[in-house]
Design a protein around this motif. Sequence first.
Motif, PDB file in Angstrom:
ATOM      1  N   SER A  87      -1.861   3.316   9.209  1.00  0.00           N
ATOM      2  CA  SER A  87      -0.745   3.177   8.690  1.00  0.00           C
ATOM      3  C   SER A  87      -0.152   4.493   7.913  1.00  0.00           C
ATOM      4  O   SER A  87      -0.335   5.462   8.417  1.00  0.00           O
ATOM      5  CB  SER A  87      -0.857   2.884   6.864  1.00  0.00           C
ATOM      6  OG  SER A  87       0.368   2.814   6.946  1.00  0.00           O
ATOM      7  N   SER A  88       1.031   3.721   9.029  1.00  0.00           N
ATOM      8  CA  SER A  88       2.109   5.062   8.961  1.00  0.00           C
ATOM      9  C   SER A  88       3.019   5.579   7.807  1.00  0.00           C
ATOM     10  O   SER A  88       3.374   6.533   7.977  1.00  0.00           O
ATOM     11  CB  SER A  88       3.435   4.611  10.178  1.00  0.00           C
ATOM     12  OG  SER A  88       3.821   3.649   9.026  1.00  0.00           O
ATOM     13  N   SER A  89       2.837   5.244   6.824  1.00  0.00           N
ATOM     14  CA  SER A  89       2.622   5.476   5.153  1.00  0.00           C
ATOM     15  C   SER A  89       2.174   5.039   4.388  1.00  0.00           C
ATOM     16  O   SER A  89       1.579   4.432   4.259  1.00  0.00           O
ATOM     17  CB  SER A  89       4.522   5.235   4.960  1.00  0.00           C
ATOM     18  OG  SER A  89       4.749   3.730   4.573  1.00  0.00           O
ATOM     19  N   PHE A  90       1.754   5.269   3.475  1.00  0.00           N
ATOM     20  CA  PHE A  90       0.897   5.486   2.417  1.00  0.00           C
ATOM     21  C   PHE A  90      -0.751   4.878   2.716  1.00  0.00           C
ATOM     22  O   PHE A  90      -1.475   4.074   2.457  1.00  0.00           O
ATOM     23  CB  PHE A  90       0.943   4.829   1.515  1.00  0.00           C
ATOM     24  CG  PHE A  90       2.185   4.919   1.048  1.00  0.00           C
ATOM     25  CD1 PHE A  90       1.944   6.179  -0.439  1.00  0.00           C
ATOM     26  CD2 PHE A  90       3.333   4.534   0.809  1.00  0.00           C
ATOM     27  CE1 PHE A  90       3.155   6.557  -1.166  1.00  0.00           C
ATOM     28  CE2 PHE A  90       4.276   5.134   0.311  1.00  0.00           C
ATOM     29  CZ  PHE A  90       4.076   5.761  -1.145  1.00  0.00           C
ATOM     30  N   ALA A  91      -1.074   6.043   3.698  1.00  0.00           N
ATOM     31  CA  ALA A  91      -2.472   5.341   3.841  1.00  0.00           C
ATOM     32  C   ALA A  91      -3.341   5.554   3.624  1.00  0.00           C
ATOM     33  O   ALA A  91      -4.295   6.666   2.392  1.00  0.00           O
ATOM     34  CB  ALA A  91      -2.165   7.117   5.851  1.00  0.00           C
ATOM     35  N   SER A  92      -4.545   4.926   3.937  1.00  0.00           N
ATOM     36  CA  SER A  92      -6.071   4.472   2.950  1.00  0.00           C
ATOM     37  C   SER A  92      -5.613   4.496   0.960  1.00  0.00           C
ATOM     38  O   SER A  92      -5.855   4.582   0.567  1.00  0.00           O
ATOM     39  CB  SER A  92      -6.862   5.773   2.955  1.00  0.00           C
ATOM     40  OG  SER A  92      -6.789   5.968   4.548  1.00  0.00           O
ATOM     41  N   ALA A  93      -4.048   4.329   1.150  1.00  0.00           N
ATOM     42  CA  ALA A  93      -4.167   3.547  -0.343  1.00  0.00           C
ATOM     43  C   ALA A  93      -3.942   2.543  -0.232  1.00  0.00           C
ATOM     44  O   ALA A  93      -3.802   1.685   0.084  1.00  0.00           O
ATOM     45  CB  ALA A  93      -2.464   4.950  -0.427  1.00  0.00           C
ATOM     46  N   HIS A  94      -3.809   2.104  -2.295  1.00  0.00           N
ATOM     47  CA  HIS A  94      -3.218   1.075  -2.303  1.00  0.00           C
ATOM     48  C   HIS A  94      -2.240   1.452  -3.233  1.00  0.00           C
ATOM     49  O   HIS A  94      -1.812   1.919  -3.472  1.00  0.00           O
ATOM     50  CB  HIS A  94      -4.150   0.624  -4.034  1.00  0.00           C
ATOM     51  CG  HIS A  94      -5.605   0.296  -3.167  1.00  0.00           C
ATOM     52  ND1 HIS A  94      -6.506   0.949  -2.926  1.00  0.00           N
ATOM     53  CD2 HIS A  94      -6.035  -1.128  -3.534  1.00  0.00           C
ATOM     54  CE1 HIS A  94      -7.871   0.161  -2.714  1.00  0.00           C
ATOM     55  NE2 HIS A  94      -7.484  -1.363  -2.751  1.00  0.00           N
ATOM     56  N   VAL A  95      -0.968   0.012  -2.484  1.00  0.00           N
ATOM     57  CA  VAL A  95       0.093   0.003  -2.551  1.00  0.00           C
ATOM     58  C   VAL A  95       0.928  -1.128  -3.117  1.00  0.00           C
ATOM     59  O   VAL A  95      -0.358  -2.374  -3.014  1.00  0.00           O
ATOM     60  CB  VAL A  95       0.989   0.209  -1.386  1.00  0.00           C
ATOM     61  CG1 VAL A  95      -0.084   2.253  -1.018  1.00  0.00           C
ATOM     62  CG2 VAL A  95       0.839  -0.973  -0.257  1.00  0.00           C
ATOM     63  N   PHE A  96       2.402  -1.383  -3.272  1.00  0.00           N
ATOM     64  CA  PHE A  96       2.344  -2.861  -3.773  1.00  0.00           C
ATOM     65  C   PHE A  96       2.906  -2.680  -2.359  1.00  0.00           C
ATOM     66  O   PHE A  96       3.235  -2.300  -1.518  1.00  0.00           O
ATOM     67  CB  PHE A  96       3.930  -2.305  -4.745  1.00  0.00           C
ATOM     68  CG  PHE A  96       3.606  -1.593  -6.187  1.00  0.00           C
ATOM     69  CD1 PHE A  96       2.565  -2.520  -7.121  1.00  0.00           C
ATOM     70  CD2 PHE A  96       3.895  -0.832  -6.999  1.00  0.00           C
ATOM     71  CE1 PHE A  96       2.400  -1.907  -8.094  1.00  0.00           C
ATOM     72  CE2 PHE A  96       4.045  -0.291  -7.495  1.00  0.00           C
ATOM     73  CZ  PHE A  96       3.290  -0.939  -8.379  1.00  0.00           C
ATOM     74  N   PRO A  97       2.276  -4.691  -1.947  1.00  0.00           N
ATOM     75  CA  PRO A  97       3.899  -5.476  -1.366  1.00  0.00           C
ATOM     76  C   PRO A  97       5.349  -4.312  -0.528  1.00  0.00           C
ATOM     77  O   PRO A  97       5.771  -4.714  -1.739  1.00  0.00           O
ATOM     78  CB  PRO A  97       3.576  -6.706  -1.441  1.00  0.00           C
ATOM     79  CG  PRO A  97       2.416  -6.850  -2.167  1.00  0.00           C
ATOM     80  CD  PRO A  97       2.672  -5.469  -3.033  1.00  0.00           C
ATOM     81  N   GLY A  98       5.543  -4.538   0.090  1.00  0.00           N
ATOM     82  CA  GLY A  98       6.202  -4.219   0.820  1.00  0.00           C
ATOM     83  C   GLY A  98       7.054  -3.586   2.176  1.00  0.00           C
ATOM     84  O   GLY A  98       6.028  -3.313   3.042  1.00  0.00           O
ATOM     85  N   GLY A  99       7.910  -2.771   2.147  1.00  0.00           N
ATOM     86  CA  GLY A  99       8.374  -2.262   3.651  1.00  0.00           C
ATOM     87  C   GLY A  99       9.602  -2.224   4.092  1.00  0.00           C
ATOM     88  O   GLY A  99      10.699  -2.504   3.302  1.00  0.00           O
ATOM     89  N   ASN A 100      10.566  -1.501   5.624  1.00  0.00           N
ATOM     90  CA  ASN A 100      10.908  -0.888   6.052  1.00  0.00           C
ATOM     91  C   ASN A 100      12.432  -2.820   5.802  1.00  0.00           C
ATOM     92  O   ASN A 100      11.990  -3.673   5.926  1.00  0.00           O
ATOM     93  CB  ASN A 100      11.746  -0.956   6.982  1.00  0.00           C
ATOM     94  CG  ASN A 100      10.636   0.839   6.888  1.00  0.00           C
ATOM     95  OD1 ASN A 100      10.821   0.965   5.950  1.00  0.00           O
ATOM     96  ND2 ASN A 100      10.133   1.267   8.346  1.00  0.00           N
ATOM     97  N   LEU A 101      13.790  -2.430   5.848  1.00  0.00           N
ATOM     98  CA  LEU A 101      14.609  -3.625   5.990  1.00  0.00           C
ATOM     99  C   LEU A 101      14.821  -3.438   7.048  1.00  0.00           C
ATOM    100  O   LEU A 101      14.651  -3.120   7.986  1.00  0.00           O
ATOM    101  CB  LEU A 101      16.306  -2.537   5.034  1.00  0.00           C
ATOM    102  CG  LEU A 101      16.677  -3.485   3.749  1.00  0.00           C
ATOM    103  CD1 LEU A 101      15.572  -2.353   2.511  1.00  0.00           C
ATOM    104  CD2 LEU A 101      17.713  -2.905   3.452  1.00  0.00           C
ATOM    105  N   ALA A 102      15.396  -4.752   7.284  1.00  0.00           N
ATOM    106  CA  ALA A 102      14.887  -5.147   8.831  1.00  0.00           C
ATOM    107  C   ALA A 102      16.253  -5.858   9.031  1.00  0.00           C
ATOM    108  O   ALA A 102      17.428  -6.173   8.103  1.00  0.00           O
ATOM    109  CB  ALA A 102      14.415  -6.338   8.922  1.00  0.00           C
ATOM    110  N   PRO A 103      17.033  -5.773  10.467  1.00  0.00           N
ATOM    111  CA  PRO A 103      18.732  -6.733  10.651  1.00  0.00           C
ATOM    112  C   PRO A 103      18.760  -8.051   9.303  1.00  0.00           C
ATOM    113  O   PRO A 103      19.349  -8.929   9.637  1.00  0.00           O
ATOM    114  CB  PRO A 103      18.709  -6.699  12.479  1.00  0.00           C
ATOM    115  CG  PRO A 103      18.010  -5.290  12.575  1.00  0.00           C
ATOM    116  CD  PRO A 103      16.841  -5.352  11.133  1.00  0.00           C
ATOM    117  N   GLN A 104      17.545  -8.567   9.438  1.00  0.00           N
ATOM    118  CA  GLN A 104      17.601 -10.434   9.580  1.00  0.00           C
ATOM    119  C   GLN A 104      17.411 -10.190   7.972  1.00  0.00           C
ATOM    120  O   GLN A 104      17.700 -11.062   7.051  1.00  0.00           O
ATOM    121  CB  GLN A 104      16.095 -10.886   9.606  1.00  0.00           C
ATOM    122  CG  GLN A 104      15.215 -10.303   9.229  1.00  0.00           C
ATOM    123  CD  GLN A 104      13.926 -10.927   8.969  1.00  0.00           C
ATOM    124  OE1 GLN A 104      13.670 -12.547   8.555  1.00  0.00           O
ATOM    125  NE2 GLN A 104      13.253 -10.744   9.892  1.00  0.00           N
TER     126      GLN A 104
END
Length: 343
Positions: free
Chosen positions: A43-60
């Motif tokens: 993963s490009s961020s927090f590889a192998s970690a447990h995280v809350f669902p989420g991600g980058n903003l998109a134009p939509q």
Amino acid sequence: MSSSSSGKSEKGKSGPALPRPSSSVILVSPKNEILLLHRVQTSSSFASAHVFPGGNLAPQDGDCPAEGDKKRHEDSPSYRRAAIRELFEESGILLAKDTSSKKMLAVNEEEREKGRKAIHQDEITFAEWVRTQNVHAEADIDGLIPFTRWITPPNVPRRYTTQMYLYFLPLPIESDKRLLQEIPAEGEREEIPIPTSDGGVEVTEAIFLTASEWLRKAGRGEIMLFPPQYLLLHLTAQFLDKEPRTAVSEEMGERRRELVEFVHSGTPPWTEKCISPKMLKVSSDGRTVLALDHPGPELEGSNRRGESDRVVLVKFGKGAARQVEVRWKKDVFEADRQEKSNL
């Protein structure tokens, strides 16, 4: 996870990388459990970690203030729409309501899977897909409660300005039975392949467990939690996981109300706190002590503040975060004074 064209991570001619706008959801189940996703090693961020669902903003998701504008680091409808869209793409859980009946939208698994793939592949926007299920439906952005913003420290190559939200799925007594049937049960594992252009998988599983159990797993080294996730689980557990654990809706509802009251408390309140962790010192056991009161370089000169009473201790190494602990800042410095006096 959808890519974003709303921000850049490249380092400018001078200064740190620009933080990309992103959102995450602390999703509370009908049993007051928290959903975490396990990211793959690549993963490009927090590889192998447990995280809350989420991600980058998109134009939509809508417009985001320009780089350099301090409003870029504030809660807004675009951050909220991104949070709900990313939750759906990553976990298949849909937070949408019929604006006429005010009821949560329940969509069967087959249709949700088709929708996740189509949205991820930019064949349709999330809002458009929701309306194909119900012409009166839209993302339930009003159900999101801001619960801190995190700006990656300036020394990290890939940076984010992440708005965290709290969202409560209806308690059993409040719920449409069809909706509850679409939500994984306690401790249930659901494999979640995330469509990507190269056929890869970003998330390996999604699980609902109590916040206290997630913290115990991290303490035993079974999972990896980074400081933002650890701190917010630590705070959430103090309210949702009070003993004795109960399945009585009235008591569960009261614990939710206490958590919401806490989130709106403090100076500034937790809804407004903006945290860019900053190293204070190295503790006697080799862990880094992170201050949480700085809002980050992008907000210097503003009235934004973080959390001044607590610190996070963590041992970093090769992209990993281990031995994470939340402590009162005063206790950490008192322990230092006692150590020095005993020398």
